[in-house]
Design a protein around this motif. Structure first.
Motif, PDB file in Angstrom:
ATOM      1  N   VAL A 255     -39.358  24.143   3.050  1.00 18.26           N
ATOM      2  CA  VAL A 255     -40.098  24.232   4.310  1.00 18.26           C
ATOM      3  C   VAL A 255     -39.897  25.600   4.953  1.00 18.26           C
ATOM      4  O   VAL A 255     -40.844  26.239   5.424  1.00 18.26           O
ATOM      5  CB  VAL A 255     -39.663  23.105   5.272  1.00 18.26           C
ATOM      6  CG1 VAL A 255     -40.089  23.402   6.708  1.00 18.26           C
ATOM      7  CG2 VAL A 255     -40.226  21.771   4.816  1.00 18.26           C
ATOM      8  N   ALA A 256     -38.652  26.064   4.978  1.00 19.97           N
ATOM      9  CA  ALA A 256     -38.362  27.370   5.574  1.00 19.97           C
ATOM     10  C   ALA A 256     -39.141  28.472   4.884  1.00 19.97           C
ATOM     11  O   ALA A 256     -39.719  29.359   5.542  1.00 19.97           O
ATOM     12  CB  ALA A 256     -36.858  27.653   5.497  1.00 19.97           C
ATOM     13  N   TYR A 257     -39.147  28.458   3.559  1.00 23.49           N
ATOM     14  CA  TYR A 257     -39.902  29.474   2.816  1.00 23.49           C
ATOM     15  C   TYR A 257     -41.382  29.418   3.166  1.00 23.49           C
ATOM     16  O   TYR A 257     -42.029  30.453   3.349  1.00 23.49           O
ATOM     17  CB  TYR A 257     -39.705  29.276   1.313  1.00 23.49           C
ATOM     18  CG  TYR A 257     -38.492  29.998   0.775  1.00 23.49           C
ATOM     19  CD1 TYR A 257     -38.613  31.210   0.117  1.00 23.49           C
ATOM     20  CD2 TYR A 257     -37.211  29.469   0.937  1.00 23.49           C
ATOM     21  CE1 TYR A 257     -37.500  31.877  -0.368  1.00 23.49           C
ATOM     22  CE2 TYR A 257     -36.093  30.133   0.464  1.00 23.49           C
ATOM     23  CZ  TYR A 257     -36.239  31.341  -0.191  1.00 23.49           C
ATOM     24  OH  TYR A 257     -35.132  32.014  -0.653  1.00 23.49           O
TER      25      TYR A 257
ATOM     26  N   PHE B 110     -39.340  15.952  -1.184  1.00 23.38           N
ATOM     27  CA  PHE B 110     -38.772  16.572  -2.370  1.00 23.38           C
ATOM     28  C   PHE B 110     -39.726  16.469  -3.553  1.00 23.38           C
ATOM     29  O   PHE B 110     -39.848  17.404  -4.355  1.00 23.38           O
ATOM     30  CB  PHE B 110     -37.434  15.912  -2.698  1.00 23.38           C
ATOM     31  CG  PHE B 110     -36.783  16.452  -3.936  1.00 23.38           C
ATOM     32  CD1 PHE B 110     -36.081  17.649  -3.894  1.00 23.38           C
ATOM     33  CD2 PHE B 110     -36.871  15.766  -5.143  1.00 23.38           C
ATOM     34  CE1 PHE B 110     -35.477  18.156  -5.040  1.00 23.38           C
ATOM     35  CE2 PHE B 110     -36.272  16.259  -6.291  1.00 23.38           C
ATOM     36  CZ  PHE B 110     -35.574  17.462  -6.242  1.00 23.38           C
ATOM     37  N   GLU B 111     -40.419  15.343  -3.651  1.00 25.72           N
ATOM     38  CA  GLU B 111     -41.324  15.109  -4.774  1.00 25.72           C
ATOM     39  C   GLU B 111     -42.520  16.049  -4.763  1.00 25.72           C
ATOM     40  O   GLU B 111     -43.224  16.192  -5.780  1.00 25.72           O
ATOM     41  CB  GLU B 111     -41.810  13.653  -4.756  1.00 25.72           C
ATOM     42  CG  GLU B 111     -40.730  12.630  -5.058  1.00 25.72           C
ATOM     43  CD  GLU B 111     -39.714  12.458  -3.933  1.00 25.72           C
ATOM     44  OE1 GLU B 111     -38.588  11.995  -4.209  1.00 25.72           O
ATOM     45  OE2 GLU B 111     -40.062  12.789  -2.768  1.00 25.72           O
ATOM     46  N   ASP B 112     -42.770  16.710  -3.627  1.00 28.40           N
ATOM     47  CA  ASP B 112     -43.890  17.654  -3.529  1.00 28.40           C
ATOM     48  C   ASP B 112     -43.559  19.021  -4.121  1.00 28.40           C
ATOM     49  O   ASP B 112     -44.447  19.863  -4.274  1.00 28.40           O
ATOM     50  CB  ASP B 112     -44.292  17.843  -2.063  1.00 28.40           C
ATOM     51  CG  ASP B 112     -44.775  16.559  -1.413  1.00 28.40           C
ATOM     52  OD1 ASP B 112     -45.298  15.695  -2.135  1.00 28.40           O
ATOM     53  OD2 ASP B 112     -44.626  16.431  -0.180  1.00 28.40           O
TER      54      ASP B 112
ATOM     55  N   THR C 287     -53.118  21.776   4.760  1.00 26.48           N
ATOM     56  CA  THR C 287     -53.388  22.150   3.368  1.00 26.48           C
ATOM     57  C   THR C 287     -52.215  22.882   2.712  1.00 26.48           C
ATOM     58  O   THR C 287     -52.302  23.288   1.551  1.00 26.48           O
ATOM     59  CB  THR C 287     -54.632  23.046   3.284  1.00 26.48           C
ATOM     60  OG1 THR C 287     -54.371  24.287   3.949  1.00 26.48           O
ATOM     61  CG2 THR C 287     -55.837  22.369   3.933  1.00 26.48           C
ATOM     62  N   GLU C 288     -51.125  23.072   3.455  1.00 31.24           N
ATOM     63  CA  GLU C 288     -50.004  23.839   2.914  1.00 31.24           C
ATOM     64  C   GLU C 288     -49.172  23.002   1.934  1.00 31.24           C
ATOM     65  O   GLU C 288     -49.079  21.783   2.061  1.00 31.24           O
ATOM     66  CB  GLU C 288     -49.105  24.327   4.050  1.00 31.24           C
ATOM     67  CG  GLU C 288     -49.744  25.395   4.915  1.00 31.24           C
ATOM     68  CD  GLU C 288     -50.028  26.680   4.160  1.00 31.24           C
ATOM     69  OE1 GLU C 288     -49.173  27.094   3.337  1.00 31.24           O
ATOM     70  OE2 GLU C 288     -51.089  27.270   4.376  1.00 31.24           O
ATOM     71  N   ASP C 289     -48.567  23.708   0.966  1.00 30.67           N
ATOM     72  CA  ASP C 289     -47.686  23.060  -0.003  1.00 30.67           C
ATOM     73  C   ASP C 289     -46.262  23.583   0.180  1.00 30.67           C
ATOM     74  O   ASP C 289     -45.940  24.131   1.239  1.00 30.67           O
ATOM     75  CB  ASP C 289     -48.194  23.286  -1.429  1.00 30.67           C
ATOM     76  CG  ASP C 289     -48.376  24.776  -1.744  1.00 30.67           C
ATOM     77  OD1 ASP C 289     -47.657  25.614  -1.152  1.00 30.67           O
ATOM     78  OD2 ASP C 289     -49.226  25.105  -2.602  1.00 30.67           O
ATOM     79  N   LEU C 290     -45.428  23.419  -0.827  1.00 29.88           N
ATOM     80  CA  LEU C 290     -44.034  23.865  -0.759  1.00 29.88           C
ATOM     81  C   LEU C 290     -43.729  24.871  -1.869  1.00 29.88           C
ATOM     82  O   LEU C 290     -42.619  24.911  -2.405  1.00 29.88           O
ATOM     83  CB  LEU C 290     -43.095  22.663  -0.856  1.00 29.88           C
ATOM     84  CG  LEU C 290     -43.192  21.640   0.278  1.00 29.88           C
ATOM     85  CD1 LEU C 290     -42.281  20.443   0.007  1.00 29.88           C
ATOM     86  CD2 LEU C 290     -42.831  22.271   1.619  1.00 29.88           C
ATOM     87  N   GLU C 291     -44.705  25.724  -2.179  1.00 25.06           N
ATOM     88  CA  GLU C 291     -44.597  26.625  -3.328  1.00 25.06           C
ATOM     89  C   GLU C 291     -44.359  28.083  -2.949  1.00 25.06           C
ATOM     90  O   GLU C 291     -44.322  28.960  -3.826  1.00 25.06           O
ATOM     91  CB  GLU C 291     -45.871  26.524  -4.176  1.00 25.06           C
ATOM     92  CG  GLU C 291     -46.188  25.120  -4.654  1.00 25.06           C
ATOM     93  CD  GLU C 291     -45.158  24.587  -5.638  1.00 25.06           C
ATOM     94  OE1 GLU C 291     -45.064  25.115  -6.757  1.00 25.06           O
ATOM     95  OE2 GLU C 291     -44.431  23.640  -5.267  1.00 25.06           O
ATOM     96  N   ALA C 292     -44.174  28.396  -1.676  1.00 18.11           N
ATOM     97  CA  ALA C 292     -44.057  29.796  -1.261  1.00 18.11           C
ATOM     98  C   ALA C 292     -42.881  30.505  -1.905  1.00 18.11           C
ATOM     99  O   ALA C 292     -42.907  31.731  -2.078  1.00 18.11           O
ATOM    100  CB  ALA C 292     -43.948  29.890   0.263  1.00 18.11           C
ATOM    101  N   VAL C 293     -41.853  29.766  -2.286  1.00 15.32           N
ATOM    102  CA  VAL C 293     -40.698  30.401  -2.923  1.00 15.32           C
ATOM    103  C   VAL C 293     -41.105  31.164  -4.179  1.00 15.32           C
ATOM    104  O   VAL C 293     -40.491  32.174  -4.540  1.00 15.32           O
ATOM    105  CB  VAL C 293     -39.615  29.352  -3.250  1.00 15.32           C
ATOM    106  CG1 VAL C 293     -40.107  28.354  -4.293  1.00 15.32           C
ATOM    107  CG2 VAL C 293     -38.330  30.024  -3.699  1.00 15.32           C
TER     108      VAL C 293
ATOM    109  N   GLU D 197     -41.280  24.322 -11.199  1.00 16.18           N
ATOM    110  CA  GLU D 197     -41.098  25.773 -11.162  1.00 16.18           C
ATOM    111  C   GLU D 197     -40.526  26.216  -9.826  1.00 16.18           C
ATOM    112  O   GLU D 197     -39.602  27.040  -9.770  1.00 16.18           O
ATOM    113  CB  GLU D 197     -42.419  26.483 -11.432  1.00 16.18           C
ATOM    114  CG  GLU D 197     -43.012  26.260 -12.806  1.00 16.18           C
ATOM    115  CD  GLU D 197     -43.728  24.914 -12.946  1.00 16.18           C
ATOM    116  OE1 GLU D 197     -44.057  24.534 -14.085  1.00 16.18           O
ATOM    117  OE2 GLU D 197     -43.953  24.239 -11.915  1.00 16.18           O
ATOM    118  N   ALA D 198     -41.074  25.668  -8.761  1.00 14.99           N
ATOM    119  CA  ALA D 198     -40.573  26.024  -7.427  1.00 14.99           C
ATOM    120  C   ALA D 198     -39.154  25.505  -7.222  1.00 14.99           C
ATOM    121  O   ALA D 198     -38.316  26.182  -6.610  1.00 14.99           O
ATOM    122  CB  ALA D 198     -41.499  25.472  -6.354  1.00 14.99           C
TER     123      ALA D 198
END
Length: 474
Positions: free
Chosen positions: A139-141, A26-28, A258-264, A32-33
């Motif tokens: 994660v899904a996004y 969650f902290e990642d 290298t992936e993050d959680l910002e795709a949303v 904004e996301a």
């Protein structure tokens, strides 16, 4: 002697994806996301509630009631069932109106909010927190968006739910709290077993257009439940002999480390209740309708120039003629019909999809006057823009013109919380009084401070039949 690397010492691609899912926290998620994830949750729930009395939804709900299931996940409108069946129902609700969010890649368009059904059901079934749920949704996004970027399948004849099979399983497994090894097996099982045909969205459209992703949400959740019991899947689902790459997608590379959680932040929300590639064109139609001297009853011709994907999918291109429109499924994927109804009514919301409006003579006649043409220059600007150039000529020769390259809800003008709340209220008001809408929205806005059960308890109190407008007023 050189010893070849074996699968016992080499991390396969699905194992690398699973490691990304496992370490996601969650902290990642950036502030904004996080805000946009909450906006997507509220938007998706509004769209879902607004579909509760649709005929196909009633049929699905009746079947689920007959089948039963261990009551560990809540269905919107009340009742509980097994997580995979609840995932199907919530996803069916959120897909039926075709008013959900989208992710645009050059060769693929998906709807990451389709995964909310799997995430919500899986999270609730294990007593999850709002933080757990939001992390799994992020994660899904990420998984669905990156596979859409790098491994499009539409031109090969497969549906965008194919990438969703990986996202649904990954996010459900994350929500269930599975370890990396079991996440990998869940993703491998779901990805191997759910490669849907694009005929779902070509030619004469059926109810399955809105139920194809619910099927994936259900199967992704079930795959995660199987993996949690020790069931294994093909460990080389991506790169193996006759795996996803060789059979369907072709070669591609995603470095999950290298992936993050910002795709949303790269997803977009619909302003009009219509297929996503129509949004800018429908904005242009609304502008023309507002111009002085415009008379919808005197239209001689309508000419739209747009990008190739819009022409191919909804404009009468490679996925079939779009002037035979008899059902909601056909209407919301027909650019000629949608332009005609907006020029006549000034809006495209669920009310325009009443059967009598779909087949009304004025809209049926006007859509025959609509010509849709793709433009190479416009196509080159997609998906960063959604160019649409619309001209309408009246019988007396008067012409009206409007151009758009984006709309409210697109990357350049993202929907804020207030805008999401207005859309939620518009769709949910017939099924939930103002105090219940306030409660649902309030929980979503600070979901990280709640248990998932707090949200589902409120959703269970939504009515499944419409109430009088005076009963839902603020």
């Amino acid at each position: 002697m050189t010893t070849s690397t074996t699968t016992s010492t080499r991390r396969t691609e699905v194992q690398q994806l699973a490691e990304f899912v496992d370490r996601a926290a969650f902290e990642d998620i950036s502030p904004e996301a996080l805000e946009q994830l909450k906006i997507r949750v509220l938007d998706t729930l509004g769209v879902a509630i607004g579909a509760l009395d649709a005929e196909p939804i009633r049929a699905v709900r009746g079947l689920l009631d007959d089948l039963g299931g261990v009551p560990s996940a809540t269905m919107i409108g009340g009742g509980r069932t097994a997580p995979d069946r609840a995932a199907f129902f919530t996803s069916a609700l959120s897909r039926y109106l075709d008013f959900m969010d989208s992710y645009l890649a050059k060769g693929e368009t998906g709807h990451p909010s389709d995964n909310l059904g799997a995430v919500l059901a899986a999270s609730e079934s294990v007593g999850g927190t709002g933080k757990d749920m939001l992390t799994a949704l992020a994660v899904a996004y990420q998984v669905q968006s990156r596979l859409s970027d790098e491994a499009p399948v539409r031109r090969a004849g497969f549906d965008h739910t194919t990438q969703g099979a990986y996202a649904a399983a990954a996010s459900a497994a994350k929500a269930l709290g599975l370890p990396a090894e079991q996440i990998a097996h869940a993703v491998a099982i779901s990805g191997t077993a759910n490669n849907a045909l694009r005929v779902t969205r070509t030619g004469t459209l059926s109810h399955w257009k809105g139920l194809a992703y619910p099927q994936v949400a259900k199967e992704g959740t079930f795959a995660a439940l199987l993996a949690g019991r020790g069931i294994t899947g093909p460990e080389e689902v991506f790169e193996g002999n006759k795996g996803f790459k060789q059979s369907i997608a072709g070669d591609f590379t995603i470095d999950w480390s290298t992936e993050d959680l910002e795709a949303v932040l790269r997803s977009i929300i619909k302003r009009h209740n219509a297929e996503i590639h129509s949004q800018s064109a429908l904005d242009a139609a609304q502008e023309i309708r507002s111009q002085s001297g415009f008379d919808a009853d005197a239209i001689e011709s309508v000419r739209l120039t747009t990008f190739d994907v819009a022409h191919s999918i909804i404009g009468g291109g490679e996925e079939g003629d779009k002037r035979t429109v008899r059902t909601k499924e056909e209407a919301d994927h027909s650019l000629p019909w949608m332009l005609a109804v907006v020029l006549l009514d000034g809006e495209l919301n669920p009310g325009q999809y009443e059967p009598s409006r779909i087949t009304a003579e004025d809209v049926q006649q006007l859509m025959t006057k609509v010509e849709v043409t793709p433009d190479e220059g416009f196509s080159a600007r997609f998906p960063d823009e959604m160019p649409a150039d619309l001209s309408v000529t009246l019988t007396d020769g008067t012409s009206f013109h409007a151009s758009r390259s984006s709309y409210e809800g697109f990357h350049s003008d993202p929907l804020d919380w207030d805008g999401a709340r207005r859309k939620f209220d518009l769709l949910a008001a017939p099924f939930a009084a103002a105090d219940l809408r306030d409660e649902i929205a309030g929980v979503v806005h600070v979901l990280e401070s709640h248990a998932v059960a707090d949200l589902t308890a409120a959703l269970a109190r939504v009515r499944t039949t419409r109430v009088h407008a005076s009963d839902t007023a603020a």
